[in-house]
Design an enzyme around this catalytic site. Structure first.
Site, mmCIF file in Angstrom:
data_model
loop_
_atom_site.group_PDB
_atom_site.id
_atom_site.type_symbol
_atom_site.label_atom_id
_atom_site.label_comp_id
_atom_site.label_asym_id
_atom_site.label_seq_id
_atom_site.Cartn_x
_atom_site.Cartn_y
_atom_site.Cartn_z
ATOM 1 N N HIS A 1 -4.333 -5.623 -2.317
ATOM 2 C CA HIS A 1 -3.889 -5.029 -3.579
ATOM 3 C C HIS A 1 -2.371 -4.887 -3.585
ATOM 4 O O HIS A 1 -1.764 -4.515 -2.580
ATOM 5 C CB HIS A 1 -4.531 -3.656 -3.783
ATOM 6 C CG HIS A 1 -6.019 -3.676 -3.751
ATOM 7 N ND1 HIS A 1 -6.795 -3.774 -4.882
ATOM 8 C CD2 HIS A 1 -6.884 -3.622 -2.707
ATOM 9 C CE1 HIS A 1 -8.077 -3.768 -4.541
ATOM 10 N NE2 HIS A 1 -8.148 -3.683 -3.220
ATOM 11 N N ASP B 1 -4.954 -3.094 -11.989
ATOM 12 C CA ASP B 1 -5.349 -2.534 -10.692
ATOM 13 C C ASP B 1 -4.313 -1.531 -10.186
ATOM 14 O O ASP B 1 -3.126 -1.840 -10.107
ATOM 15 C CB ASP B 1 -5.505 -3.701 -9.713
ATOM 16 C CG ASP B 1 -5.809 -3.278 -8.290
ATOM 17 O OD1 ASP B 1 -6.274 -2.139 -8.093
ATOM 18 O OD2 ASP B 1 -5.617 -4.112 -7.373
#
Length: 557
Positions: A368, A195
């Site tokens: 994130h 990610d």
């Protein structure tokens, strides 16, 4: 699909270069696993589009080789396109408990549940799918049951992180499984797909639990009802609101279809502790004093039909905002939604309510990881090859630089566009092919796509308006017996007085075109329409700065 018996192929079909619509194909020995199937929400230049999904032409062309869909977690940008994919390619689905429960509801809504095989897996549980062995590994994110997915083949092992952060103090103890990630690194990881969403952000992201103090401050000073808007799938955030509401003896009401559905599933699975005695129907909120009520709702992204947006416009049937109320928007705008979110905030502020949003400190944290967390993932897993995923190109670029910082050779890092096939062996990695890829625009149906030509017409209509030309023709003689009649909608003229003059000029122009068509015995409507459009366009270019859509309508009687 090319035959590569001793190679692993990796193709990103969605999610690279844009936020959302994540989808990756992993291949070995003419067998394909699909990782995630997400949607992207439309931007302002996509009028009438409900959402955007990846082009699955390559999977359709090789549907006999597609063996399964593996889902990392339950956010829309990772599961939103599942019904579309399953309606085209009927394959089994694997995921953790909450993810499967959310997908089950989607399939039920689209009448696909009866024909779909759903497999709930436990973290660390090893599952054999043909030549692949898969294993789900716990990671922290902004939704419970998020997982990285390891895929083992005779060539080597790859790891797909899904969305993650390194949260040392997560809600509900959803800790990242550091031991298992490090074990993969010790065994030898061929490739990491990681990610990249926050690859530009230095340091560490704040813990989800840090939101609690800011929320408590708002509850302590709030005098009326509290309206809290968040992503319906952000269950950790919802839990914090509910827990603080309980502390301040407030009842909780739910508004918004997706919020109602997700809260129901999360309560059933034990991911959301919301006692029944706290929960009240949205229709009953007027039975309580405002200071006794908290309302959880959708609309943090300014979606036109979401609950918060309707409240801001003043057209929600059950809820009205007053100057005594507090509105908490616990999310940041997704790129492309900034204008819609800003409009909603402005409308709410005009009511006199206290509006708390992303400009306030500590009202939202990202799900994130920041740069130091991304480097920790790289150091734990020690991959031979690195492929940054999830994010715009600049995010992927910065993630690639981080990988170089921790010692991965530049030649072993691949930032490839969607549709490019990267093939890996223990000795080399190389780009070998390009497959069809792109975006499919969905308009009102899970299974119907919108042609780009239609989108271009909608954009032109919204910007420049339309002029219709009505002509009536005798079916027997092909003679023109009525018209031309011209009307305009949404066309901007330099002065209002010019409108009638310009339309009269256009009408005269069309009349001359029709007379010449009579003389030349043109009996094909398509040719006549083309001449009318060309004639009016040449006239308008002299008088307008816009380029309205010209719509000739020929009626035969």
């Amino acid at each position: 699909m090319t035959e590569n018996l001793d190679r692993i192929g990796i193709i990103q079909l969605g999610g690279k270069g844009v936020v959302g619509s994540n989808m990756i194909a992993v291949e070995y020995q003419n067998e394909i696993l699909v990782l995630d199937a997400g949607i992207m929400f439309p931007t302002d230049n996509m009028p009438g589009v409900d959402y955007v999904i990846p082009d699955i032409t390559y999977l359709q062309e090789n549907k006999q080789q597609v063996k399964a869909l593996l889902l990392s977690h339950g956010h829309e940008d990772h599961i939103g396109a599942v019904p579309f994919l399953i309606s085209e390619i009927n394959i089994p689905i694997y995921g953790t408990e909450l993810t499967i429960a959310l997908v089950k509801e989607k399939l039920k809504e689209n009448k696909l549940l009866h024909k779909t095989e759903l497999n709930q897996v436990q973290p660390r549980e090893k599952t054999k799918i043909n030549n692949f062995q898969i294993q789900f590994i716990n990671v922290s994110h902004s939704i419970p049951d998020a997982a990285a997915i390891s895929i083992t083949t005779p060539v080597g092992q790859i790891l797909y992180t899904g969305d993650f952060k390194i949260d040392q103090n997560p809600i509900n103890d959803d800790l990242t499984d550091f031991y298992k990630l490090a074990h993969l690194g010790e065994e030898g990881l061929l490739a990491l797909l990681s990610d990249s969403t926050n690859a530009e952000q230095k340091g560490y992201s704040r813990s989800e639990s840090s939101i609690g103090k800011s929320l408590q401050d708002q509850f302590r000073t709030a005098q009326g009802k509290i309206i809290a808007a968040a992503f319906s799938s952000h269950i950790h955030r919802l839990q914090q609101v509910v827990s603080i509401a309980k502390e301040y003896d407030r009842k909780v009401a739910i508004s918004g279809r997706s919020m109602i559905k997700t809260v129901k599933i999360a309560r059933k699975l034990g991911h959301l502790d919301l006692p029944a005695e706290m929960l009240i129907d949205i229709n009953d909120i007027d039975k309580y004093n405002p200071e006794q009520v908290v309302i959880l709702m959708t609309g943090s992204q300014g979606e036109p039909m979401a609950a918060l947006t309707r409240i801001a416009r003043g057209d929600h049937r059950q809820i009205e905002v007053t100057p005594q109320d507090t509105v908490i928007i616990s999310a940041t705008p997704i790129p492309g939604n900034e204008v819609a979110v800003s409009n909603t905030i402005n409308q709410l502020l005009e009511t006199g309510a206290d509006v708390i949003y992303y400009s306030h400190d500590h009202i939202h944290v990202s799900g994130h990881g920041f740069q130091e967390e991304l480097k920790l993932m790289l150091n734990l897993t020690k991959p031979q090859y690195f492929i940054p995923v999830h994010g715009e190109y600049r995010h992927l670029h910065h993630h690639a630089l981080l990988a170089q910082e921790i010692g991965i050779p530049k030649e072993n890092i691949f930032v490839t566009p969607n549709g490019i096939k990267l093939e890996l062996t223990k000795d080399e990695a190389k780009i070998t092919d390009k497959v069809p890829t792109g975006k499919i625009l969905i308009d009102g149906s899970q299974t119907g796509s919108l042609d780009n030509t239609v989108l271009e017409d909608r954009q032109s209509l919204s910007e420049d308006g339309i002029i219709t030309v009505m002509v009536t023709i005798d079916r027997e003689t092909d003679r023109i017996i009525g018209g031309p009649d011209l009307t305009s909608r949404g066309v901007t003229y330099q002065q209002n007085s010019q409108t009638e003059t310009l339309l009269n000029k256009a009408k005269s122009k069309v009349a001359k075109i029709l007379d010449r068509a009579d003389i030349e015995n043109i009996d094909q409507n398509s040719k006549l329409k083309s001449r009318i459009k060309a004639g009016i366009n040449s006239l308008l270019r002299k008088h307008l700065n816009s380029n309205p859509v010209i719509l000739p309508l020929i009626m035969e009687v």
